[in-house]
Design a protein around this motif. Structure first.
Motif, PDB file in Angstrom:
ATOM      1  N   UNK A 265       0.829  -1.211   0.000  1.00  0.00           N
ATOM      2  CA  UNK A 265       0.000   0.000   0.000  1.00  0.00           C
ATOM      3  C   UNK A 265       0.863   1.262   0.000  1.00  0.00           C
ATOM      4  N   UNK A 266       1.927   1.221   0.810  1.00  0.00           N
ATOM      5  CA  UNK A 266       2.820   2.368   0.865  1.00  0.00           C
ATOM      6  C   UNK A 266       3.475   2.615  -0.484  1.00  0.00           C
ATOM      7  N   UNK A 267       3.875   1.519  -1.145  1.00  0.00           N
ATOM      8  CA  UNK A 267       4.478   1.654  -2.470  1.00  0.00           C
ATOM      9  C   UNK A 267       3.475   2.256  -3.452  1.00  0.00           C
ATOM     10  N   UNK A 268       2.213   1.757  -3.378  1.00  0.00           N
ATOM     11  CA  UNK A 268       1.175   2.271  -4.274  1.00  0.00           C
ATOM     12  C   UNK A 268       0.880   3.740  -3.989  1.00  0.00           C
ATOM     13  N   UNK A 269       0.807   4.076  -2.682  1.00  0.00           N
ATOM     14  CA  UNK A 269       0.527   5.465  -2.313  1.00  0.00           C
ATOM     15  C   UNK A 269       1.639   6.392  -2.783  1.00  0.00           C
ATOM     16  N   UNK A 270       2.884   5.941  -2.614  1.00  0.00           N
ATOM     17  CA  UNK A 270       4.012   6.773  -3.052  1.00  0.00           C
ATOM     18  C   UNK A 270       3.992   6.985  -4.557  1.00  0.00           C
ATOM     19  N   UNK A 271       3.671   5.906  -5.286  1.00  0.00           N
ATOM     20  CA  UNK A 271       3.575   6.048  -6.738  1.00  0.00           C
ATOM     21  C   UNK A 271       2.449   7.003  -7.113  1.00  0.00           C
ATOM     22  N   UNK A 272       1.300   6.852  -6.394  1.00  0.00           N
ATOM     23  CA  UNK A 272       0.157   7.724  -6.671  1.00  0.00           C
ATOM     24  C   UNK A 272       0.486   9.181  -6.353  1.00  0.00           C
ATOM     25  N   UNK A 273       1.188   9.388  -5.222  1.00  0.00           N
ATOM     26  CA  UNK A 273       1.555  10.757  -4.848  1.00  0.00           C
ATOM     27  C   UNK A 273       2.518  11.366  -5.860  1.00  0.00           C
ATOM     28  N   UNK A 274       3.486  10.541  -6.317  1.00  0.00           N
ATOM     29  CA  UNK A 274       4.426  11.053  -7.313  1.00  0.00           C
ATOM     30  C   UNK A 274       3.693  11.507  -8.574  1.00  0.00           C
ATOM     31  N   UNK A 275       2.751  10.647  -8.991  1.00  0.00           N
ATOM     32  CA  UNK A 275       1.979  10.992 -10.185  1.00  0.00           C
ATOM     33  C   UNK A 275       1.100  12.204  -9.927  1.00  0.00           C
ATOM     34  N   UNK A 276       0.512  12.210  -8.745  1.00  0.00           N
ATOM     35  CA  UNK A 276      -0.392  13.302  -8.370  1.00  0.00           C
ATOM     36  C   UNK A 276       0.350  14.643  -8.351  1.00  0.00           C
ATOM     37  N   UNK A 277       1.520  14.663  -7.735  1.00  0.00           N
ATOM     38  CA  UNK A 277       2.252  15.922  -7.634  1.00  0.00           C
ATOM     39  C   UNK A 277       2.774  16.383  -8.987  1.00  0.00           C
ATOM     40  N   UNK A 278       3.090  15.425  -9.851  1.00  0.00           N
ATOM     41  CA  UNK A 278       3.526  15.832 -11.187  1.00  0.00           C
ATOM     42  C   UNK A 278       2.385  16.511 -11.940  1.00  0.00           C
TER      43      UNK A 278
END
Length: 496
Positions: A265-278
């Motif tokens: 979940x943490x990996x998914x959230x980090x990926x989502x946040x990276x995409x989100x912030x971009x």
């Protein structure tokens, strides 16, 4: 005693002759008495009485003499037989055989003594070994009985011979006999877990097997097991039994699973946040480009534009600033939620009051598109939640309904009780949402944005914030919509 040629004692012969002489004399006296008795017929005669007594006496003596003579003859016979045996022993022809027999007998006796001594020694050794074995068995039974892990002793056919209490506790069993009735090679749950195949490998290959598995016991327990199968070998090296040591690792396994899930979940959230912030970075740049571009035109060529053009530039600058402000505001609230800096203060709130205040706040925006907003929530309809968060949720949902409604549209807000929850529904008759887009609107990594019916722009964060806030207050949110037929956004809150 002197012996004659026949090996009979001389004294025995003289004694025999003496008794024969006495026997003959008695026979003569008996015959003489009978003649006197015949000559004297008088019954009362003293002579006749004397003759009668003499006959009886002689008869008795005669019987005694016969007995003595028979005894003497028997003695002579036995003595003669012994003498013959002695002669055979002393005879050179048989003496060698007898000596060899005696020697063999002595040798056999010696061997028997040695055998008896050997057997006694072995018996003592066996008694000592038996004592050691008994002590070992006691230690073994104590270890098995009080072992913190499960112990099974299994034969080559898969049947349980022994089981300890720890194993029964692991399985949830209260019946030892029932536990022993299962064949570990043929019982289907054991086969499904993979233990049956490993048990056969242990027996066939004489190797120690170690593995882990998920097992559903007969008594309804779902358990993770770590087990060791150790083959018990005979002198010929063939495994005839298996000693199984089994440990319940359910707690540890559950922790490992939760850790893996959290990591995922943490990996998914980090990926989502990276995409989100971009995406956010791009979206922040866009309105600033408009602000900078139009403001620069006004700065450099203000005198060359008429009032209508200037008013249009100012409107574009205002729209860009407004959308940027909303984006930053939503981003700030979302970041505070993610970092845990936004505290939740739950209380009993009147949903009718919250909805009416929000309608009043958004009424000017709705009037621009001639949209009517009706609340059907009764006064004193309460929910237990954080008032500020729920106000933000209702404001975002009504704002979206205005954005995606056509002019002269209608928005309704209603509520109903479902068990221990209040379900709030914000519905419109606008453009609706396709099934493909419905699956994206609450996901951070999807970052779904769409223009409104009047070209209104969105931040893409509103519904994500709504989902976060609703779930933090113990509820859940979803959408029911169809393209061209409007949408119904629904969420629940606990009543108390």
């Amino acid at each position: 005693m002197k012996l004659n040629q026949n090996g009979i004692g001389i004294g025995s012969l003289k004694l025999t002759k003496y008794f024969l002489t006495v026997f003959l004399m008695l026979c003569f006296l008996e015959a003489f008495s009978i003649n006197i008795l015949k000559d004297n017929q008088d019954l009362n005669s003293p002579i006749r009485h004397t003759s009668n007594l003499l006959i009886i006496s002689n008869f008795i003596l005669l019987i005694v003499a016969i007995i003595i003579i028979v005894s003497v003859l028997l003695y002579i016979f036995i003595k003669k037989r012994k003498t013959q045996q002695i002669e055979e022993t002393l005879n050179p022809e048989t003496n060698g055989k007898t000596t060899q027999q005696i020697f063999n007998l002595e040798e056999n006796i010696a061997k028997q003594k040695k055998a008896i001594e050997f057997l006694q020694t072995k018996n003592e050794e066996l008694l000592k070994d038996n004592t050691i074995i008994q002590k070992s068995e006691e230690k073994y039974h104590s270890l098995v009985k009080y072992s913190p892990t499960g112990i099974l002793f299994i034969d080559k056919n898969g049947f349980i011979i022994e089981v300890n209490q720890a194993m029964l506790d692991i399985l949830g069993s209260t019946d030892e006999n029932k536990t022993k009735s299962f064949n570990l090679i043929e019982y289907q749950p054991i086969i499904d877990s993979g233990m049956a195949n490993n048990l056969k490998k242990c027996l066939e290959n004489n190797e120690i097997i170690s593995d882990e598995c998920l097992y559903f016991s007969y008594w309804g327990k779902r358990i993770y097991l770590k087990y060791f199968f150790v083959p018990i070998k005979m002198e010929n090296g063939v495994a005839t039994h298996v000693l199984a040591n089994i440990e319940d690792i359910t707690s540890r396994k559950n922790v490992e699973i939760k850790m893996r899930e959290s990591e995922q979940k943490l990996r998914e959230v980090n990926l989502a946040k990276d995409k989100f912030f971009s995406i956010i970075a791009h979206d922040i740049k866009t309105p600033f480009n408009a602000i900078l571009g139009f403001s620069e035109l006004l700065k450099d060529d203000f005198d060359n534009f008429n009032n209508e053009e200037i008013r249009s530039f100012i409107k574009n600058i205002n729209d860009a600033a407004e959308i940027t402000y909303k984006l930053l505001e939503n981003l700030l609230e979302w970041s505070r939620m993610q970092t845990g800096k936004m505290s939740i203060t739950s209380e009993n709130i009147d949903l009718s009051l919250v909805v009416n205040e929000t309608i009043s706040f958004l009424k000017p925006t709705a009037e621009k598109k001639f949209i009517q907003i009706h609340s059907e929530i009764n006064y004193n309809t309460t929910a237990y939640a954080d008032k500020n968060m729920i106000t933000t949720v209702i404001r975002n949902l009504i704002s979206n309904a205005i954005k995606f409604s056509f002019p002269n549209g209608l928005i309704k807000i209603s509520a109903k009780t479902i068990d221990k929850f209040i379900e709030i529904n914000v519905s419109d008759n606008g453009i609706g949402i396709s099934p493909q887009d419905s699956s994206k609107i609450f996901k951070l990594d999807a970052y779904f944005k769409k223009e409104g019916t009047a070209k209104e722009q969105g931040t893409g964060l509103g519904l994500i914030l709504c989902k976060e806030f609703v779930e933090k207050n113990g509820g859940w949110i979803w959408v029911e919509s169809e393209s061209g037929k409007g949408s119904s956004f629904k969420f629940t809150l606990p009543k108390e």
